[in-house]
Design a protein around this motif. Structure first.
Motif, PDB file in Angstrom:
ATOM      1  N   ILE A 127      -0.423  30.616 -24.185  1.00 33.19           N
ATOM      2  CA  ILE A 127       0.206  29.465 -23.525  1.00 33.19           C
ATOM      3  C   ILE A 127       1.723  29.601 -23.586  1.00 33.19           C
ATOM      4  CG2 ILE A 127       0.586  26.958 -23.691  1.00 33.19           C
ATOM      5  CD1 ILE A 127      -2.367  26.793 -24.716  1.00 33.19           C
ATOM      6  N   GLY A 128       2.240  29.986 -24.753  1.00 34.44           N
ATOM      7  CA  GLY A 128       3.682  30.165 -24.910  1.00 34.44           C
ATOM      8  C   GLY A 128       4.247  31.215 -23.975  1.00 34.44           C
ATOM      9  N   VAL A 129       3.548  32.334 -23.813  1.00 35.82           N
ATOM     10  CA  VAL A 129       3.994  33.390 -22.896  1.00 35.82           C
ATOM     11  C   VAL A 129       3.967  32.875 -21.456  1.00 35.82           C
ATOM     12  CG1 VAL A 129       3.386  35.645 -21.917  1.00 35.82           C
ATOM     13  CG2 VAL A 129       3.389  35.321 -24.395  1.00 35.82           C
ATOM     14  N   PHE A 130       2.905  32.181 -21.087  1.00 40.15           N
ATOM     15  CA  PHE A 130       2.796  31.614 -19.737  1.00 40.15           C
ATOM     16  C   PHE A 130       3.965  30.665 -19.455  1.00 40.15           C
ATOM     17  CE2 PHE A 130       1.131  28.281 -16.872  1.00 40.15           C
ATOM     18  CZ  PHE A 130       0.909  29.064 -15.737  1.00 40.15           C
ATOM     19  N   LEU A 131       4.271  29.787 -20.399  1.00 44.48           N
ATOM     20  CA  LEU A 131       5.383  28.849 -20.222  1.00 44.48           C
ATOM     21  C   LEU A 131       6.723  29.577 -20.176  1.00 44.48           C
ATOM     22  CD1 LEU A 131       4.249  25.926 -22.564  1.00 44.48           C
ATOM     23  CD2 LEU A 131       4.175  26.000 -20.051  1.00 44.48           C
ATOM     24  N   LEU A 132       6.858  30.654 -20.945  1.00 46.92           N
ATOM     25  CA  LEU A 132       8.086  31.448 -20.927  1.00 46.92           C
ATOM     26  C   LEU A 132       8.290  32.105 -19.565  1.00 46.92           C
ATOM     27  CD1 LEU A 132      10.486  32.469 -22.610  1.00 46.92           C
ATOM     28  CD2 LEU A 132       9.039  34.382 -23.337  1.00 46.92           C
ATOM     29  N   ILE A 133       7.210  32.583 -18.978  1.00 45.52           N
ATOM     30  CA  ILE A 133       7.292  33.171 -17.635  1.00 45.52           C
ATOM     31  C   ILE A 133       7.704  32.105 -16.622  1.00 45.52           C
ATOM     32  CG2 ILE A 133       5.921  34.172 -15.759  1.00 45.52           C
ATOM     33  CD1 ILE A 133       4.321  35.647 -18.020  1.00 45.52           C
ATOM     34  N   ILE A 134       7.090  30.931 -16.709  1.00 44.18           N
ATOM     35  CA  ILE A 134       7.464  29.835 -15.800  1.00 44.18           C
ATOM     36  C   ILE A 134       8.943  29.490 -15.988  1.00 44.18           C
ATOM     37  CG2 ILE A 134       7.129  27.383 -15.282  1.00 44.18           C
ATOM     38  CD1 ILE A 134       4.163  27.799 -15.906  1.00 44.18           C
ATOM     39  N   TYR A 135       9.387  29.401 -17.237  1.00 45.25           N
ATOM     40  CA  TYR A 135      10.789  29.110 -17.528  1.00 45.25           C
ATOM     41  C   TYR A 135      11.694  30.155 -16.878  1.00 45.25           C
ATOM     42  CZ  TYR A 135      15.157  28.649 -20.091  1.00 45.25           C
ATOM     43  OH  TYR A 135      16.487  28.511 -20.423  1.00 45.25           O
ATOM     44  N   GLY A 136      11.337  31.428 -17.008  1.00 42.20           N
ATOM     45  CA  GLY A 136      12.133  32.505 -16.422  1.00 42.20           C
ATOM     46  C   GLY A 136      12.199  32.416 -14.909  1.00 42.20           C
ATOM     47  N   VAL A 137      11.086  32.114 -14.282  1.00 40.38           N
ATOM     48  CA  VAL A 137      11.049  31.991 -12.825  1.00 40.38           C
ATOM     49  C   VAL A 137      11.897  30.805 -12.372  1.00 40.38           C
ATOM     50  CG1 VAL A 137       9.544  31.467 -10.854  1.00 40.38           C
ATOM     51  CG2 VAL A 137       8.831  33.163 -12.562  1.00 40.38           C
ATOM     52  N   VAL A 138      11.735  29.668 -13.039  1.00 43.29           N
ATOM     53  CA  VAL A 138      12.517  28.474 -12.684  1.00 43.29           C
ATOM     54  C   VAL A 138      14.004  28.750 -12.870  1.00 43.29           C
ATOM     55  CG1 VAL A 138      13.041  26.095 -13.399  1.00 43.29           C
ATOM     56  CG2 VAL A 138      10.661  26.826 -13.124  1.00 43.29           C
ATOM     57  N   ARG A 139      14.361  29.371 -13.967  1.00 43.07           N
ATOM     58  CA  ARG A 139      15.772  29.685 -14.242  1.00 43.07           C
ATOM     59  C   ARG A 139      16.321  30.650 -13.182  1.00 43.07           C
ATOM     60  NH1 ARG A 139      18.106  31.481 -20.151  1.00 43.07           N
ATOM     61  NH2 ARG A 139      20.276  31.606 -19.519  1.00 43.07           N
ATOM     62  N   TRP A 140      15.522  31.633 -12.785  1.00 40.41           N
ATOM     63  CA  TRP A 140      15.942  32.593 -11.770  1.00 40.41           C
ATOM     64  C   TRP A 140      16.222  31.885 -10.448  1.00 40.41           C
ATOM     65  CZ3 TRP A 140      13.747  34.383  -7.137  1.00 40.41           C
ATOM     66  CH2 TRP A 140      14.360  35.524  -6.598  1.00 40.41           C
ATOM     67  N   PHE A 141      15.306  30.965 -10.059  1.00 34.43           N
ATOM     68  CA  PHE A 141      15.505  30.223  -8.811  1.00 34.43           C
ATOM     69  C   PHE A 141      16.741  29.327  -8.879  1.00 34.43           C
ATOM     70  CE2 PHE A 141      11.039  31.160  -7.604  1.00 34.43           C
ATOM     71  CZ  PHE A 141      11.287  31.614  -6.305  1.00 34.43           C
TER      72      PHE A 141
END
Length: 145
Positions: A127-141
């Protein structure tokens, strides 16, 4: 505060579930609880049973991982509830499995799933890795616009 609440809840749920499995279920015993298939195994390696016999080494790696996450949180570069949730799940999972590795030289796994047998700490890390990926994508956008 969210980071600490999640991390502590993950550690407590993980350690309590592992204690109950070790106390009441024999190794390799399979049973069903609320429709979930469970089997008690002990893993002295890492995910997927790789590198058996190195649990304490992976326990030390978990300690360094937690120190690294705490460092990143302290720098303040990564902020917000999404990253706090991510880090809470990651740290809670790392500590949960780290406790087993350092104290017992193996990790108690029991939740049968496609690809193996896991525990609550393993699921928290996912779950933590999944949320980290989402965080990275949101930050990139956000940085792109």
């Amino acid at each position: 505060m969210l980071f600490y609440v999640i991390a502590i809840l993950v550690i407590v749920m993980d350690q309590l579930s592992k204690y109950l499995i070790r106390a009441y279920i024999d190794i390799n015993e399979t049973f069903t609880l609320w429709g979930v298939h469970l089997t008690h195994i002990e893993n002295s390696g890492m995910a997927g049973g790789l590198f058996q016999g190195n649990a304490r080494l992976f326990g030390v790696v978990a300690v360094f991982f937690v120190i690294g996450v705490l460092y990143f949180r302290r720098t303040g570069e990564m902020k917000g509830s999404l990253i706090d949730c991510s880090f809470g799940f990651l740290v809670g999972g790392a500590i949960g499995n780290g406790i087993d590795r350092l104290l017992f030289g193996q990790v108690t796994d029991f939740i049968i799933r496609t690809g193996g047998i896991l525990n609550f700490a393993d699921h928290a890390i996912e779950i933590g890795v999944f949320l980290l990926i989402i965080y990275g994508v949101v930050r990139w956008f956000k940085n792109k616009h």
